[in-house]
Design an enzyme around this catalytic site. Structure first.
Site, PDB file in Angstrom:
ATOM      1  N   ARG A 104     158.421  -3.236 -40.948  1.00 10.26           N
ATOM      2  CA  ARG A 104     158.323  -4.683 -40.740  1.00 10.26           C
ATOM      3  C   ARG A 104     156.873  -5.112 -40.599  1.00 10.26           C
ATOM      4  O   ARG A 104     156.049  -4.397 -40.043  1.00 10.26           O
ATOM      5  CB  ARG A 104     159.086  -5.069 -39.479  1.00 10.26           C
ATOM      6  CG  ARG A 104     159.011  -6.550 -39.149  1.00 10.26           C
ATOM      7  CD  ARG A 104     159.797  -6.895 -37.920  1.00 10.26           C
ATOM      8  NE  ARG A 104     158.960  -6.797 -36.741  1.00 10.26           N
ATOM      9  CZ  ARG A 104     159.364  -7.101 -35.521  1.00 10.26           C
ATOM     10  NH1 ARG A 104     160.604  -7.500 -35.315  1.00 10.26           N
ATOM     11  NH2 ARG A 104     158.552  -6.996 -34.495  1.00 10.26           N
ATOM     12  N   CYS A 106     155.042  -8.690 -39.060  1.00  9.34           N
ATOM     13  CA  CYS A 106     155.348  -9.918 -38.333  1.00  9.34           C
ATOM     14  C   CYS A 106     154.035 -10.630 -38.071  1.00  9.34           C
ATOM     15  O   CYS A 106     153.132 -10.058 -37.448  1.00  9.34           O
ATOM     16  CB  CYS A 106     156.063  -9.602 -37.023  1.00  9.34           C
ATOM     17  SG  CYS A 106     156.647 -11.072 -36.147  1.00  9.34           S
TER      18      CYS A 106
END
Length: 127
Positions: A104, A106
């Site tokens: 991920r 972010c």
């Protein structure tokens, strides 16, 4: 390989010149999902938790239409309008990846479409 457009009524319709997702071979690339109710196309009421839940529900609906699910997700990119919402976002986000979270990124951004608090896109692998 053939490119297939993925579309479902269980997630918000595109609000611009893009599709909900594209599948090519075993790979699925979703567009960013924002917290729109698919039926009304209105932004869901509530703060970061409610918006994150709607975003993730929308994302899971698009993935399901492509033959994928949370366990198929290889990577997400998450956009927050305020990094102060990071912990609350993470709590809701994590609940969708009970079998293990994907890679991920972010980041905080200056602004998101319709001034929402969160947007998430994904890349998934399907058999």
């Amino acid at each position: 390989m053939t490119k297939t457009v993925i579309a479902t009524d269980n997630a918000p319709a595109a609000i611009g010149p893009y599709v909900q997702a594209t599948r090519i071979g075993n790979m699925v690339y979703t567009s960013g999902q924002i917290p729109l109710d698919p039926a009304s196309m209105d932004i869901v009421e509530g703060g970061i938790e409610a918006q994150t839940k709607q975003v993730m529900d929308n994302l899971m609906a698009v993935l399901a239409e492509a033959g994928a699910d949370a366990s198929s997700v290889l990577k997400t990119t998450c956009f927050l309008s305020d990094m102060n919402n990071f912990l609350a976002f993470n709590e809701v986000y994590a609940s969708y990846f009970v079998a293990g979270a994907p890679a991920r990124s972010c980041v905080e951004v200056a602004r998101l479409p319709k001034d929402v608090l969160v947007e998430v896109e994904a890349v998934a692998y399907v058999e």
